[in-house]
Design an enzyme around this catalytic site. Sequence first.
Site, PDB file in Angstrom:
ATOM      1  N   SER A  72      75.477  -9.550  -3.842  1.00 58.87           N
ATOM      2  CA  SER A  72      74.244 -10.021  -3.204  1.00 58.87           C
ATOM      3  C   SER A  72      74.533 -10.983  -2.056  1.00 58.87           C
ATOM      4  O   SER A  72      75.564 -11.657  -2.034  1.00 58.87           O
ATOM      5  CB  SER A  72      73.361 -10.731  -4.230  1.00 58.87           C
ATOM      6  OG  SER A  72      73.133  -9.913  -5.345  1.00 58.87           O
TER       7      SER A  72
HETATM    8  N1  SAH Z   1      74.464 -10.197  -8.215  1.00 56.76           N
HETATM    9  C1  SAH Z   1      75.500  -9.187  -8.160  1.00 56.76           C
HETATM   10  C2  SAH Z   1      75.011  -7.930  -7.509  1.00 56.76           C
HETATM   11  C3  SAH Z   1      74.280  -7.088  -8.369  1.00 56.76           C
HETATM   12  S1  SAH Z   1      73.881  -5.517  -7.668  1.00 56.76           S
HETATM   13  C4  SAH Z   1      76.625  -9.693  -7.304  1.00 56.76           C
HETATM   14  O1  SAH Z   1      76.447 -10.708  -6.643  1.00 56.76           O
HETATM   15  O2  SAH Z   1      77.669  -9.039  -7.280  1.00 56.76           O
HETATM   16  C5  SAH Z   1      72.942  -4.963  -9.037  1.00 56.76           C
HETATM   17  C6  SAH Z   1      73.765  -4.555 -10.223  1.00 56.76           C
HETATM   18  O3  SAH Z   1      72.845  -4.178 -11.236  1.00 56.76           O
HETATM   19  C7  SAH Z   1      74.669  -3.362  -9.970  1.00 56.76           C
HETATM   20  O4  SAH Z   1      75.974  -3.690 -10.301  1.00 56.76           O
HETATM   21  C8  SAH Z   1      74.106  -2.281 -10.906  1.00 56.76           C
HETATM   22  O5  SAH Z   1      75.101  -1.444 -11.457  1.00 56.76           O
HETATM   23  C9  SAH Z   1      73.439  -3.124 -11.980  1.00 56.76           C
HETATM   24  N2  SAH Z   1      72.386  -2.473 -12.746  1.00 56.76           N
HETATM   25  C10 SAH Z   1      71.467  -1.554 -12.299  1.00 56.76           C
HETATM   26  N3  SAH Z   1      70.651  -1.207 -13.320  1.00 56.76           N
HETATM   27  C11 SAH Z   1      71.052  -1.905 -14.418  1.00 56.76           C
HETATM   28  C12 SAH Z   1      70.604  -1.980 -15.771  1.00 56.76           C
HETATM   29  N4  SAH Z   1      69.572  -1.249 -16.224  1.00 56.76           N
HETATM   30  N5  SAH Z   1      71.245  -2.798 -16.630  1.00 56.76           N
HETATM   31  C13 SAH Z   1      72.301  -3.551 -16.207  1.00 56.76           C
HETATM   32  N6  SAH Z   1      72.774  -3.512 -14.945  1.00 56.76           N
HETATM   33  C14 SAH Z   1      72.158  -2.710 -14.051  1.00 56.76           C
END
Ligand code: SAH
Length: 225
Positions: A72
């Site tokens: 993010s």
């Molecule tokens: N904050 C994180 C970025 C997250 S991107 C950082 O700074 O790196 C969003 C993430 O949510 C992705 O890795 C994706 O695989 C995950 N995601 C999507 N749907 C999800 C779910 N139902 N349960 C858990 N994780 C999920």
Amino acid sequence: MSAIDDEMALARQAMVREIERSARQALGGREISPRVLEALGAVPRHAFVPPEHLTAAYRNRPLPIGHGQTISQPFIVALMTDVLDLEPGDRVLEVGTGSGYQTAVLARLAGAVYTIEISKPLAEGAERIFAELGLTNVHARVGDGHRGWPDAAPFDAILVAAAPPEIPDALVAQLKPGGRLVIPVGREAQQLVLIEKQSDGSTTLREVIPVCFVPLTRQEDGGSD
Ligand code: SAH
């Protein structure tokens, strides 16, 4: 400290100043709290980005982390952390570990962080970095975050880093009275929303800012690659 550590520390301080500028522009004068800025000034974001993006690690923008996902934008990490108003002993649930960067920021400000990631390779990558950095108050698991983490509930705060069309009931149910949930909601047009649970169990909702997150997938969508 090595020369590269010095360089990264300087870049990190510049990123913090950029976050302060973005906050002034985007939030109509509201500021990110000093505790949150201190955490972003301390967590080595470069440890969480793939080597090919090392030189961009402290730019105020998202970066690819593989498996179609992104780390993010630092300003959004700061803002989401800020609205949770964390206390040192708080128990926090994070849905969407991704690179683990946001997790590490939360772990610096709270007592314990429980983080769920649907993608196994991303979860494994993040867990390696947590171990390297010695983050002993982070508990990570692979799974679908729609269900929350019932065994570790209730939580003082919940942060969701991917957008569902509607707020999952299980997450609101796992908040303590007085607890806060920050989550992007919507399909194309998304809003970052802050839910607060009152002492009588009712909730209030505040829209924070328009955002653009990846969708919160469901296990049956095949999101567990
Ligand atoms: N904050 C994180 C970025 C997250 S991107 C950082 O700074 O790196 C969003 C993430 O949510 C992705 O890795 C994706 O695989 C995950 N995601 C999507 N749907 C999800 C779910 N139902 N349960 C858990 N994780 C999920």
